[in-house]
Write an enzyme that holds these catalytic residues in place. Structure first.
Site, PDB file in Angstrom:
ATOM      1  N   GLU A   1       0.805  -1.220   0.000  1.00 18.28           N
ATOM      2  CA  GLU A   1       0.000   0.000   0.000  1.00 18.28           C
ATOM      3  C   GLU A   1       0.842   1.276   0.000  1.00 18.28           C
ATOM      4  O   GLU A   1       0.326   2.372  -0.253  1.00 18.28           O
ATOM      5  CB  GLU A   1      -0.919   0.014   1.234  1.00 18.28           C
ATOM      6  CG  GLU A   1      -1.967  -1.087   1.263  1.00 18.28           C
ATOM      7  CD  GLU A   1      -3.096  -0.852   0.273  1.00 18.28           C
ATOM      8  OE1 GLU A   1      -3.100   0.193  -0.395  1.00 18.28           O
ATOM      9  OE2 GLU A   1      -3.971  -1.727   0.176  1.00 18.28           O
TER      10      GLU A   1
ATOM     11  N   GLU B   1       7.509 -22.319   6.737  1.00 19.71           N
ATOM     12  CA  GLU B   1       7.776 -21.504   7.932  1.00 19.71           C
ATOM     13  C   GLU B   1       8.753 -22.174   8.881  1.00 19.71           C
ATOM     14  O   GLU B   1       9.257 -21.545   9.815  1.00 19.71           O
ATOM     15  CB  GLU B   1       6.478 -21.205   8.670  1.00 19.71           C
ATOM     16  CG  GLU B   1       5.839 -22.385   9.360  1.00 19.71           C
ATOM     17  CD  GLU B   1       4.633 -21.968  10.192  1.00 19.71           C
ATOM     18  OE1 GLU B   1       4.623 -22.283  11.389  1.00 19.71           O
ATOM     19  OE2 GLU B   1       3.713 -21.331   9.642  1.00 19.71           O
TER      20      GLU B   1
END
Length: 270
Positions: A81, A112
């Site tokens: 953004e 992960e």
């Protein structure tokens, strides 16, 4: 060191499948109301991170988010953004997720669990001591995140950590830990819920406060936003109408000439 795994503690509610829809939603909402208070309690830590980050950012440093699953996706969302909202290049705020871009949409098994991969991912961006790495993990135990922060610290890079388990390994390794206690999830262990919401709020605070401090906001306006669609062009035009006291038509022409609200404002005020 032992700690309470709050994110894994049983929900305050049971027999969820027996509830009617309204009851489910009302109880979820009641839990969500606790999130803002949890974030409020860690504003001093967020302040420390933003202030330290701003000094490095002004000197050309960058912000990296590293995470897995929901946490990784939220970091990528926040980073993505920045260019349209504040007009900075994509490489100034970067979100990295365990498993790479594929993991943005689909789960990548065991990604992960690799404690060495985050540093490899960071090296692909030529990370250096001017940068800041913020690890995000609700559990505070994700090897990808903890390994990345450990390696960054060894190289003298400032680290931050966002977790929902105070006292967790992530909180202990980060230079500036942000430990948001939002209590157990409505669905036990489903950290995409309150934990994820709290992470989104903290990330909003970090990036927005940073952009304000480095001068990407004027008054209360996004004067550096990219004018990439009609809605944003209209918003920019209205900013100029308000800021300069001119007509919409004049503002529109000014915006077309200079290509950004800030440049138009600066030129008109000379």
């Amino acid at each position: 060191m032992s700690y309470i795994k709050i994110t894994e503690t049983p929900s305050n509610y049971d027999n969820l499948e027996r509830m009617d829809t309204s009851s489910i939603l009302l109880k979820m909402n009641n839990e969500d109301k606790k999130v803002a208070d949890g974030v409020a309690a860690v504003i001093p830590q967020i302040t420390n991170l933003v202030d330290a980050l701003a000094v490095r950012f002004i000197s050309g440093g960058r912000l990296f988010y590293i995470g897995a699953g929901t946490s990784g996706r939220l970091g990528i969302l926040d980073a993505s953004e920045i260019p349209p909202t504040y007009g900075l290049p994509h490489e100034r705020v970067v979100g990295l997720i365990a498993g790479g871009d594929t993991a943005i949409r689909k789960s990548v098994e065991h990604a992960e669990d690799d404690a060495e991969q985050a540093w490899k991912d960071l090296l692909n961006h030529d990370i250096n001591v001017n940068d800041v790495v913020v690890g995000i993990a609700a559990s505070g135990t994700t090897p990808y995140v903890i390994g990345g922060l450990n390696d960054a610290k060894k190289k003298g890079i400032l680290t931050g950590g966002i977790t929902n388990n105070p006292g967790s390994p992530l909180a202990l390794v980060a230079d500036i830990p942000i430990e948001v206690n939002v209590g157990p999830e409505f669905v036990t262990g489903s950290t995409r819920m309150k934990s994820g919401t709290s992470q989104k709020l903290v990330l909003n605070m970090i990036s927005t406060a940073l952009m304000i401090k480095i001068g990407r906001v004027k008054g209360n306006k996004m004067v550096n936003m990219q004018l990439s669609n009609d809605k944003l062009v209209d918003r920019g035009t209205r900013y100029l109408v308000e800021g300069l006291g001119i007509s919409y038509e004049e503002a529109s022409e000014l915006l077309k000439e200079y290509g950004s609200v800030k440049k138009a404002l600066d030129a008109a005020r000379k």
